[in-house]
Design a protein around this motif. Structure first.
Motif, PDB file in Angstrom:
ATOM      1  N   LEU A 111       0.856  -1.188   0.000  1.00 59.79           N
ATOM      2  CA  LEU A 111       0.000   0.000   0.000  1.00 59.79           C
ATOM      3  C   LEU A 111       0.893   1.239   0.000  1.00 59.79           C
ATOM      4  N   LEU A 114       1.338   3.686   3.154  1.00 55.98           N
ATOM      5  CA  LEU A 114       1.771   3.112   4.428  1.00 55.98           C
ATOM      6  C   LEU A 114       3.274   2.879   4.411  1.00 55.98           C
ATOM      7  N   GLU A 118       4.124  -0.466   8.589  1.00 53.33           N
ATOM      8  CA  GLU A 118       2.658  -0.482   8.567  1.00 53.33           C
ATOM      9  C   GLU A 118       2.137  -1.497   7.553  1.00 53.33           C
ATOM     10  N   ASN A 119       2.798  -1.622   6.412  1.00 54.61           N
ATOM     11  CA  ASN A 119       2.379  -2.610   5.416  1.00 54.61           C
ATOM     12  C   ASN A 119       2.442  -4.020   5.982  1.00 54.61           C
ATOM     13  N   GLN A 121       1.927  -4.921   8.955  1.00 54.10           N
ATOM     14  CA  GLN A 121       0.869  -5.124   9.946  1.00 54.10           C
ATOM     15  C   GLN A 121      -0.511  -5.376   9.335  1.00 54.10           C
ATOM     16  N   VAL A 122      -0.685  -5.046   8.069  1.00 49.65           N
ATOM     17  CA  VAL A 122      -2.028  -5.096   7.466  1.00 49.65           C
ATOM     18  C   VAL A 122      -2.733  -6.439   7.673  1.00 49.65           C
ATOM     19  N   PRO A 123      -2.097  -7.593   7.434  1.00 51.72           N
ATOM     20  CA  PRO A 123      -2.811  -8.861   7.633  1.00 51.72           C
ATOM     21  C   PRO A 123      -3.151  -9.174   9.087  1.00 51.72           C
ATOM     22  N   PHE A 125      -4.669  -7.146  11.256  1.00 49.56           N
ATOM     23  CA  PHE A 125      -5.908  -6.519  11.718  1.00 49.56           C
ATOM     24  C   PHE A 125      -7.050  -7.539  11.687  1.00 49.56           C
ATOM     25  N   ARG A 134       0.828  -5.767  17.344  1.00 48.23           N
ATOM     26  CA  ARG A 134       1.060  -5.726  15.900  1.00 48.23           C
ATOM     27  C   ARG A 134       2.407  -5.083  15.580  1.00 48.23           C
ATOM     28  N   ARG A 170       5.528  -9.278   5.132  1.00 48.05           N
ATOM     29  CA  ARG A 170       4.072  -9.188   5.272  1.00 48.05           C
ATOM     30  C   ARG A 170       3.414 -10.552   5.101  1.00 48.05           C
TER      31      ARG A 170
END
Length: 243
Positions: A111, A114, A118-119, A121-123, A125, A134, A170
C-alpha cells in the motif's frame, strides 16, 4: 488417489515426509470463454516442510495451479485437500487463506501510503491483536528480512528488492503453514534475485514452513528441494533436486 498425471518414474518422486499438507487429486480447470483446459487431470501431494518449485513456460498452467493451491480459484473437477480436509463448497476460503496461507507476488502489492512497518501489519488486523502487539510482531518480521533500517520508509522510497523483502515479511504476518510465491524474482536483477532466494532458503530452514514457488527460471527452481514441471496443463515430471 489417481496417479495418471505424474509421468516420471516412481523412484524420482519424494518419499513421504509426513501426512500431506496439500493433496491435489485428478484436478481439471477449464475456462469456458476460451474453451481452454488450463489443468488436465493433475494429481500430486505436497508434504509439510517441503520446498517445491512449480516450473513451466508461459501458458503451461502453472499460475492456474498456484491459484488453486492457494484457494484463490476452484477447480472445474477433481478434489483439493488441505491438511487432510477436503476443500468444497462449504469451505470458508477467506478464513483458510487468512489463517494458514501466505502469498508473495511479483508485483508486491504494497500500500503506497503506508510505511514498510505499517504494510507488514495489514494482515494482522481483525486477528485480536493490540496495536502494540502488531507493531512488536512487525518489527520482528522486518528484522528477519534484514530491513529494520527501512521501517519508516514508504514503498516509493525503497528499491525493488527492498519492496520484495517487505512483501515477504508481510506474507509471514499470520505465521502461515504454507507460503506461495508467484515469480518472486521476476522483477529483480540477478544480484537481488540471488539475495531473495537466500532469504527463502533461510526462512524455510528456520520456520520449517512449506514453501511453493512458481517460476519459469531454472535458477529459482534449482533452489527448491523438489521441482514439478508443468506443460500443457499436465505434470510433465516430479523430481527431487538433491538439496
Amino acid at each position: 488417489m489417481s496417479d495418471q498425471a505424474v509421468s516420471s518414474p516412481a523412484s524420482s518422486t519424494p518419499a513421504p515426509l509426513s501426512a500431506p499438507l496439500l493433496s491435489i487429486d485428478d484436478v481439471c480447470k477449464d475456462y469456458p470463454d476460451g474453451n481452454v483446459r488450463a489443468l488436465d487431470h493433475v494429481t500430486f501431494d505436497i508434504h509439510s516442510g517441503e520446498y517445491v518449485a512449480i516450473m513451466g513456460p508461459s501458458g503451461s498452467g502453472k499460475s492456474t495451479l498456484l491459484s488453486i493451491l492457494g484457494t484463490l480459484d476452484r477447480p472445474t473437477s477433481g478434489t483439493v485437500s488441505f491438511d487432510g480436509k477436503k476443500i468444497d463448497a462449504s469451505t470458508n476460503l477467506d478464513e483458510l487463506r487468512s489463517q494458514f496461507i501466505g502469498f508473495v507476488f511479483q508485483s508486491f502489492y504494497l500500500l503506497p501510503t503506508l510505511t514498510a512497518l505499517e504494510n507488514i501489519q495489514v494482515p494482522m488486523f481483525g486477528r485480536g491483536m493490540t496495536g502494540a502487539q502488531r507493531v512488536d510482531k512487525a518489527r520482528q518480521l522486518i528484522e528477519s528480512v534484514g530491513m529494520s533500517d527501512r521501517a519508516k520508509h514508504l514503498p516509493k522510497q525503497l528499491s525493488v528488492g527492498q519492496r520484495q523483502r517487505i512483501a515477504i515479511a508481510r506474507s509471514l504476518a499470520n505465521d502461515p503453514r504454507l507460503l506461495l510465491a508467484d515469480e518472486p524474482t521476476g522483477n529483480l536483477d540477478t544480484v537481488t534475485a540471488d539475495s531473495i532466494l537466500e532469504l527463502f532458503a533461510q526462512l524455510h530452514e528456520e520456520r520449517k514452513m512449506t514453501l511453493i514457488t512458481v517460476t519459469h527460471s531454472e535458477e529459482v527452481a534449482d533452489a527448491a528441494q523438489r521441482i514439478l514441471r508443468v506443460r500443457d496443463g499436465k505434470i510433465e515430471s516430479d523430481k527431487m533436486t538433491g538439496r
